[in-house]
Motif scaffolding. Structure first.
Motif, PDB file in Angstrom:
ATOM      1  N   ASN A  94       0.843  -1.185   0.000  1.00 45.16           N
ATOM      2  CA  ASN A  94       0.000   0.000   0.000  1.00 45.16           C
ATOM      3  C   ASN A  94       0.884   1.243   0.000  1.00 45.16           C
ATOM      4  O   ASN A  94       1.688   1.447   0.917  1.00 45.16           O
ATOM      5  N   TYR A  95       0.762   2.061  -1.038  1.00 47.88           N
ATOM      6  CA  TYR A  95       1.620   3.234  -1.206  1.00 47.88           C
ATOM      7  C   TYR A  95       1.478   4.214  -0.045  1.00 47.88           C
ATOM      8  O   TYR A  95       2.434   4.894   0.337  1.00 47.88           O
ATOM      9  N   THR A 102      -5.060  -2.715  -0.506  1.00 51.19           N
ATOM     10  CA  THR A 102      -6.469  -2.895  -0.166  1.00 51.19           C
ATOM     11  C   THR A 102      -7.218  -3.566  -1.323  1.00 51.19           C
ATOM     12  O   THR A 102      -6.675  -3.738  -2.413  1.00 51.19           O
ATOM     13  N   LYS A 103      -8.457  -3.937  -1.070  1.00 51.52           N
ATOM     14  CA  LYS A 103      -9.296  -4.520  -2.111  1.00 51.52           C
ATOM     15  C   LYS A 103      -9.491  -3.512  -3.235  1.00 51.52           C
ATOM     16  O   LYS A 103      -9.486  -2.307  -3.019  1.00 51.52           O
ATOM     17  N   SER A 104      -9.690  -4.032  -4.430  1.00 53.39           N
ATOM     18  CA  SER A 104      -9.873  -3.168  -5.598  1.00 53.39           C
ATOM     19  C   SER A 104     -11.348  -2.990  -5.912  1.00 53.39           C
ATOM     20  O   SER A 104     -12.041  -3.942  -6.285  1.00 53.39           O
ATOM     21  N   HIS A 105     -11.824  -1.760  -5.775  1.00 58.26           N
ATOM     22  CA  HIS A 105     -13.213  -1.444  -6.128  1.00 58.26           C
ATOM     23  C   HIS A 105     -13.453  -1.706  -7.614  1.00 58.26           C
ATOM     24  O   HIS A 105     -14.498  -2.230  -8.009  1.00 58.26           O
ATOM     25  N   LEU A 106     -12.470  -1.372  -8.440  1.00 54.95           N
ATOM     26  CA  LEU A 106     -12.643  -1.548  -9.885  1.00 54.95           C
ATOM     27  C   LEU A 106     -12.667  -3.020 -10.273  1.00 54.95           C
ATOM     28  O   LEU A 106     -13.460  -3.433 -11.118  1.00 54.95           O
ATOM     29  N   ASP A 107     -11.813  -3.838  -9.655  1.00 58.35           N
ATOM     30  CA  ASP A 107     -11.840  -5.267  -9.957  1.00 58.35           C
ATOM     31  C   ASP A 107     -13.174  -5.888  -9.547  1.00 58.35           C
ATOM     32  O   ASP A 107     -13.705  -6.762 -10.244  1.00 58.35           O
ATOM     33  N   GLY A 161       8.487   0.896  -8.924  1.00 54.93           N
ATOM     34  CA  GLY A 161       7.340   0.398  -9.674  1.00 54.93           C
ATOM     35  C   GLY A 161       6.046   0.678  -8.942  1.00 54.93           C
ATOM     36  O   GLY A 161       5.929   0.402  -7.742  1.00 54.93           O
ATOM     37  N   ARG A 162       5.092   1.215  -9.668  1.00 58.33           N
ATOM     38  CA  ARG A 162       3.787   1.528  -9.059  1.00 58.33           C
ATOM     39  C   ARG A 162       2.682   1.238 -10.067  1.00 58.33           C
ATOM     40  O   ARG A 162       2.818   1.524 -11.259  1.00 58.33           O
ATOM     41  N   SER A 163       1.589   0.682  -9.572  1.00 60.02           N
ATOM     42  CA  SER A 163       0.440   0.353 -10.420  1.00 60.02           C
ATOM     43  C   SER A 163      -0.832   0.898  -9.798  1.00 60.02           C
ATOM     44  O   SER A 163      -0.906   1.121  -8.583  1.00 60.02           O
ATOM     45  N   THR A 164      -1.832   1.093 -10.637  1.00 60.19           N
ATOM     46  CA  THR A 164      -3.161   1.353 -10.091  1.00 60.19           C
ATOM     47  C   THR A 164      -3.671   0.063  -9.453  1.00 60.19           C
ATOM     48  O   THR A 164      -3.157  -1.029  -9.720  1.00 60.19           O
ATOM     49  N   ASN A 165      -4.672   0.172  -8.615  1.00 57.01           N
ATOM     50  CA  ASN A 165      -5.194  -0.978  -7.889  1.00 57.01           C
ATOM     51  C   ASN A 165      -6.183  -1.763  -8.760  1.00 57.01           C
ATOM     52  O   ASN A 165      -7.362  -1.907  -8.442  1.00 57.01           O
ATOM     53  N   VAL A 166      -5.666  -2.261  -9.873  1.00 57.77           N
ATOM     54  CA  VAL A 166      -6.452  -3.044 -10.833  1.00 57.77           C
ATOM     55  C   VAL A 166      -5.572  -4.213 -11.275  1.00 57.77           C
ATOM     56  O   VAL A 166      -4.384  -4.019 -11.571  1.00 57.77           O
ATOM     57  N   THR A 199      -7.889   3.699  -3.587  1.00 60.61           N
ATOM     58  CA  THR A 199      -8.693   4.462  -4.542  1.00 60.61           C
ATOM     59  C   THR A 199      -8.878   5.901  -4.092  1.00 60.61           C
ATOM     60  O   THR A 199      -8.825   6.831  -4.901  1.00 60.61           O
ATOM     61  N   LYS A 200      -9.042   6.095  -2.792  1.00 58.58           N
ATOM     62  CA  LYS A 200      -9.328   7.442  -2.277  1.00 58.58           C
ATOM     63  C   LYS A 200      -8.146   8.402  -2.438  1.00 58.58           C
ATOM     64  O   LYS A 200      -8.318   9.622  -2.376  1.00 58.58           O
TER      65      LYS A 200
END
Length: 456
Positions: A94-95, A102-107, A161-166, A199-200
């Motif tokens: 977690n950045y 955390t869980k991914s809202h988008l997934d 390295g950094r990714s969106t939570n998807v 996400t927030k």
């Protein structure tokens, strides 16, 4: 323009696509785009000090399906098998907190849509893995062999390295890193730490969820832009061709239609013959729709929407440059950001290099920092491997001071961001926004789509 209807299935089907539309070929294989020589290979007096690379995930299963059109079969056994030379374990941190992601809202949103063949919506495919691996190999050539910015061995003190939570962007980051450093080598030090934000707090894409103003604009584009005079004739052509009415289906629009067709073509799945003559129109209308979502529908609101959608990300970019300038202990030389088409569109708009072309799968946009013998610093932005003259700069090689001055009006910190996001400023600028919302019934489905960035 010549087209061939694809009837083969699976990854191999994509390899034999003979269509010649540049944008569609790019979605299937971005490596067909010619590279242009960059600064570190043309001027020996310049030294590359830092590179921030934003790349779209690789090819994926569709997110949207066109009503009344027989669904394509996304065979999970063919399209979702792991490519061994991309396989190693990631430690997803977690950045914001340093704890587990955390869980991914988008997934959770994508998992609701099951596709024929066993896949779910929005999954990175085997083709997408290979595209990102190839991008990693290209970045290795640029930043390890040519510029000698980093070493061949992965070093977390220099590479971030950094990714969106998807899931698809996380997997894409893994594949790019495998292409750069070799999966076999990375397995020896695995799990390899990469970062994913909540996400927030996410800034790697236009964050509709945390900004009411962006949500208003997103909703307006998704549900109302097709009614406007410049879009209406194209909408009628599509409705007639596909035998649907946009008003009969929640969220049916140019972006969704394009999404279904592009995913089919990329993976060699059947495409209806009546869609092919309309492709250029679909591509243009969908691309304009995306730009309107993340850069504003009208000139009067352009800077406001662009600043809110992509300003936080540009602020982050400039902070990373400043950290290197100030020789901070945790400053990095190379940033790898796994993102989305929405990220790239927003950046292209902010940098004033938008070309009305949808960013293809695994495309990259780079912000490079150089220094000359006199310790003067310069910025070069590359898109699809080509140097670009960006907003406020006189040439493709721009002094850092000039670049910083051009970016300053779009930079924004949380306090100001949230103050603007909670305001009614968009309604004051764009009177149509308020009128569009009158009498609307906000169902759960409409609300969910309004809170999800267009194209995602």
């Amino acid at each position: 323009m010549k087209w061939k209807i694809l009837t083969s299935t699976g990854v191999l089907g994509a390899a034999v696509c003979s269509c010649t539309a540049r944008t569609l070929l790019a979605d299937s294989d971005p490596n067909i785009l010619e590279d242009e020589t960059s600064a570190h290979s043309t001027d020996n007096r310049l030294t590359l000090k830092q590179a921030q690379v934003f790349f779209r995930h690789g090819a994926r299963t569709t997110i949207h399906t066109i009503p009344k059109l027989e669904e394509a079969v996304y065979d999970v056994k063919v399209l979702r098998h792991l490519i061994p030379h991309t396989a190693f374990t990631l430690d997803l941190v977690n950045y914001d907190t340093g704890g587990p992601k955390t869980k991914s809202h988008l997934d959770e949103h994508y998992e609701k849509k099951k596709l024929s063949g066993g896949c779910v919506a929005g999954q990175l495919t085997t083709l997408g893995q290979q595209q990102c691996f190839s991008l990693g190999q290209k970045l290795k050539e640029e930043y390890v062999h040519k510029a000698k910015l980093i070493s061949e061995d992965f070093d977390p003190s220099t590479v971030f390295g950094r990714s969106t939570n998807v899931q698809r962007t996380i997997e894409s980051l893994r594949c790019v890193m495998a292409g750069m450093f070799g999966a076999q080598n990375l397995r020896k030090i695995a799990p390899v730490k990469v970062y994913v934000a909540d996400t927030k707090t996410e800034v790697l894409f236009p964050n509709i969820q945390r900004c009411h103003v962006l949500q208003q604009n997103n909703h307006s584009v998704l549900f109302h832009i097709a009614d406007k005079p410049e879009y209406l004739p194209s909408r009628h052509k599509l409705e007639e061709a596909f035998g649907v009415n946009f008003k009969d289906y929640v969220g049916l629009n140019f972006v969704g239609i394009r999404d279904d067709l592009v995913a089919r073509k990329a993976h060699g799945l059947p495409v209806p013959s009546y869609a092919l003559p309309l492709w250029d129109m679909i591509e243009l209308m969908a691309s304009r729709m995306m730009y309107a979502t993340f850069c504003g529908q009208h000139k009067a609101e352009r800077d406001l929407i662009t600043r809110l959608s992509t300003g936080p990300l540009m602020t982050y970019v400039m902070d990373n440059i400043r950290d290197l300038e100030e020789n901070k202990r945790d400053a990095k030389k190379l940033f790898l950001f796994a993102t989305h088409d929405s990220t790239i569109v927003g950046l292209l708009g902010l940098l004033d290099i938008w070309d009305e072309q949808w960013p293809p799968y695994s495309v990259d946009l780079r912000v490079e920092l150089y220094e000359n013998e006199n310790k003067e610093k310069f910025i070069q932005v590359l898109y699809m491997g080509k140097p670009k003259k960006v907003r406020g700069c006189d040439s493709t090689l721009c002094s850092l001071d000039q670049f910083r001055k051009a970016m300053k009006p779009f930079m924004i910190r949380d306090k100001e961001f949230f103050a603007i996001c909670k305001s009614d400023i968009l309604e004051k600028i764009d009177k149509e926004i308020k009128e569009e919302e009158k009498g609307e019934v906000q169902t759960e489905e409409i609300r969910e789509q309004s809170e999800t960035p267009a194209g995602m």
